[in-house]
Design an enzyme around this catalytic site. Sequence first.
Site, PDB file in Angstrom:
ATOM      1  N   ASP A 165      -0.732   6.253  -5.516  1.00 46.60           N
ATOM      2  CA  ASP A 165      -1.746   7.257  -5.862  1.00 46.60           C
ATOM      3  C   ASP A 165      -1.184   8.263  -6.852  1.00 46.60           C
ATOM      4  O   ASP A 165      -0.046   8.712  -6.708  1.00 46.60           O
ATOM      5  CB  ASP A 165      -2.177   8.002  -4.596  1.00 46.60           C
ATOM      6  CG  ASP A 165      -2.619   7.064  -3.501  1.00 46.60           C
ATOM      7  OD1 ASP A 165      -3.672   6.430  -3.657  1.00 46.60           O
ATOM      8  OD2 ASP A 165      -1.896   6.949  -2.487  1.00 46.60           O
ATOM      9  N   GLU A 215      -3.862   3.998  -8.496  1.00 46.03           N
ATOM     10  CA  GLU A 215      -5.078   4.676  -8.029  1.00 46.03           C
ATOM     11  C   GLU A 215      -5.100   6.108  -8.535  1.00 46.03           C
ATOM     12  O   GLU A 215      -4.189   6.892  -8.248  1.00 46.03           O
ATOM     13  CB  GLU A 215      -5.173   4.664  -6.499  1.00 46.03           C
ATOM     14  CG  GLU A 215      -6.497   5.296  -6.067  1.00 46.03           C
ATOM     15  CD  GLU A 215      -6.660   5.500  -4.579  1.00 46.03           C
ATOM     16  OE1 GLU A 215      -5.981   4.838  -3.779  1.00 46.03           O
ATOM     17  OE2 GLU A 215      -7.500   6.365  -4.230  1.00 46.03           O
ATOM     18  N   HIS A 231      -0.482  11.249  -2.496  1.00 53.91           N
ATOM     19  CA  HIS A 231      -1.799  10.933  -1.946  1.00 53.91           C
ATOM     20  C   HIS A 231      -2.627  12.177  -1.639  1.00 53.91           C
ATOM     21  O   HIS A 231      -3.766  12.318  -2.070  1.00 53.91           O
ATOM     22  CB  HIS A 231      -1.657  10.092  -0.673  1.00 53.91           C
ATOM     23  CG  HIS A 231      -2.968   9.721  -0.047  1.00 53.91           C
ATOM     24  ND1 HIS A 231      -3.658  10.553   0.809  1.00 53.91           N
ATOM     25  CD2 HIS A 231      -3.730   8.612  -0.175  1.00 53.91           C
ATOM     26  CE1 HIS A 231      -4.775   9.963   1.192  1.00 53.91           C
ATOM     27  NE2 HIS A 231      -4.848   8.785   0.605  1.00 53.91           N
ATOM     28  N   GLU A 287       0.468  -0.691  -4.726  1.00 47.63           N
ATOM     29  CA  GLU A 287      -0.537   0.328  -5.042  1.00 47.63           C
ATOM     30  C   GLU A 287       0.108   1.676  -4.784  1.00 47.63           C
ATOM     31  O   GLU A 287       0.909   1.821  -3.852  1.00 47.63           O
ATOM     32  CB  GLU A 287      -1.752   0.139  -4.123  1.00 47.63           C
ATOM     33  CG  GLU A 287      -2.891   1.116  -4.340  1.00 47.63           C
ATOM     34  CD  GLU A 287      -2.872   2.335  -3.421  1.00 47.63           C
ATOM     35  OE1 GLU A 287      -3.828   3.112  -3.484  1.00 47.63           O
ATOM     36  OE2 GLU A 287      -1.908   2.520  -2.631  1.00 47.63           O
ATOM     37  N   HIS A 317       0.820  -1.208   0.000  1.00 52.00           N
ATOM     38  CA  HIS A 317       0.000   0.000   0.000  1.00 52.00           C
ATOM     39  C   HIS A 317       0.856   1.262   0.000  1.00 52.00           C
ATOM     40  O   HIS A 317       1.675   1.441   0.906  1.00 52.00           O
ATOM     41  CB  HIS A 317      -0.906  -0.012   1.241  1.00 52.00           C
ATOM     42  CG  HIS A 317      -1.853   1.138   1.292  1.00 52.00           C
ATOM     43  ND1 HIS A 317      -1.897   2.021   2.347  1.00 52.00           N
ATOM     44  CD2 HIS A 317      -2.787   1.565   0.410  1.00 52.00           C
ATOM     45  CE1 HIS A 317      -2.829   2.923   2.117  1.00 52.00           C
ATOM     46  NE2 HIS A 317      -3.384   2.674   0.949  1.00 52.00           N
TER      47      HIS A 317
HETATM   48  O1  G3P Z   1      -6.384   1.876  -3.195  1.00 52.02           O
HETATM   49  C1  G3P Z   1      -6.560   1.478  -1.864  1.00 52.02           C
HETATM   50  C2  G3P Z   1      -6.341   2.624  -0.909  1.00 52.02           C
HETATM   51  O2  G3P Z   1      -5.104   3.222  -1.182  1.00 52.02           O
HETATM   52  C3  G3P Z   1      -7.428   3.648  -0.950  1.00 52.02           C
HETATM   53  O3  G3P Z   1      -7.320   4.625   0.031  1.00 52.02           O
HETATM   54  O4  G3P Z   1      -6.690   6.833   0.881  1.00 52.02           O
HETATM   55  O5  G3P Z   1      -5.060   4.985   1.013  1.00 52.02           O
HETATM   56  O6  G3P Z   1      -5.597   6.028  -1.171  1.00 52.02           O
HETATM   57  P1  G3P Z   1      -6.109   5.662   0.187  1.00 52.02           P
HETATM   58 MG    MG Z   2      -4.436   4.756  -2.504  1.00 50.63          MG
END
Ligand code: G3P
Ligand code: MG
Length: 246
Positions: A43, A116, A56, A41, A14
């Site tokens: 952002d 993402e 993020h 993952e 993450h």
């Molecule tokens: O994509 C899963 C997760 O990353 C979604 O929430 O706020 O951590 O980007 P966030």
């Molecule tokens: Mg995310």
Amino acid sequence: MTIGSVQPPRVIGHRGAARLAPENTLAGLRKAKAEGATWVEFDIKLSADDVPIVMHDDTLERTTNGSGPVRMRTLAELTRLDAGSWWGPAFAGEPIPTLDAALDTLAALGLGANVELKPCPGCEAETGRVVGARLARAWPASLPPPLLSSFSPEALEAARLQAPALDRAVLVNDRCAEWEALAARVGAVAVHTWWGFITAELARDVLAAGYALRAYTVNDVAEARRLFALGVAGVFSDVPGWVGTA
Ligand code: G3P
Ligand code: MG
């Protein structure tokens, strides 16, 4: 059951490996790989001059030495910032990566990714359009195709027009009750949501409707086991190596 054209592993790092290295940095991608992750993952949002960057928050304060809205800064301004010192001196000088730099690092490491789309407010369609086009053109051929996801259906719709062959997942939290309509709207293959929302009933309904289900952010092995037993296909973890023992 196989859902979608690409099969991410059960454990996905993450924001890289967010408990082990500064989130959404190249160092974080390398840390995830070192921990044994095969997918990560991260952002993506746009700079003021519409360059996709790995970030993020909509503002710079939490994870960089800058301040103010990301969307007000050009790429040249953003790449001068330090996105590692807030985490610790060992990461001082770590830059905010561009999407292109992240793709180079993924290719070098052999890491797959869930990209993402995290648009700044008001930039939903533009973010999907720019990032979708970039991924369609520049995704490393040596890697499995990426999985796109977003809380923004507008971003996913725009990305779909640019990169129709890529799998999409809808992210839902406060719109949890709308998961089925949102997934259908964007032609998703999967639903991603916060682990605490996942009941046996929700898992049964999502799977019965033909979607894969994944959970964020799972840093506890017992919780990961509960989710996998319900049919959850994968979890996003800040500690991808450790949860990998689940
Ligand atoms: O994509 C899963 C997760 O990353 C979604 O929430 O706020 O951590 O980007 P966030
Ligand atoms: Mg995310």
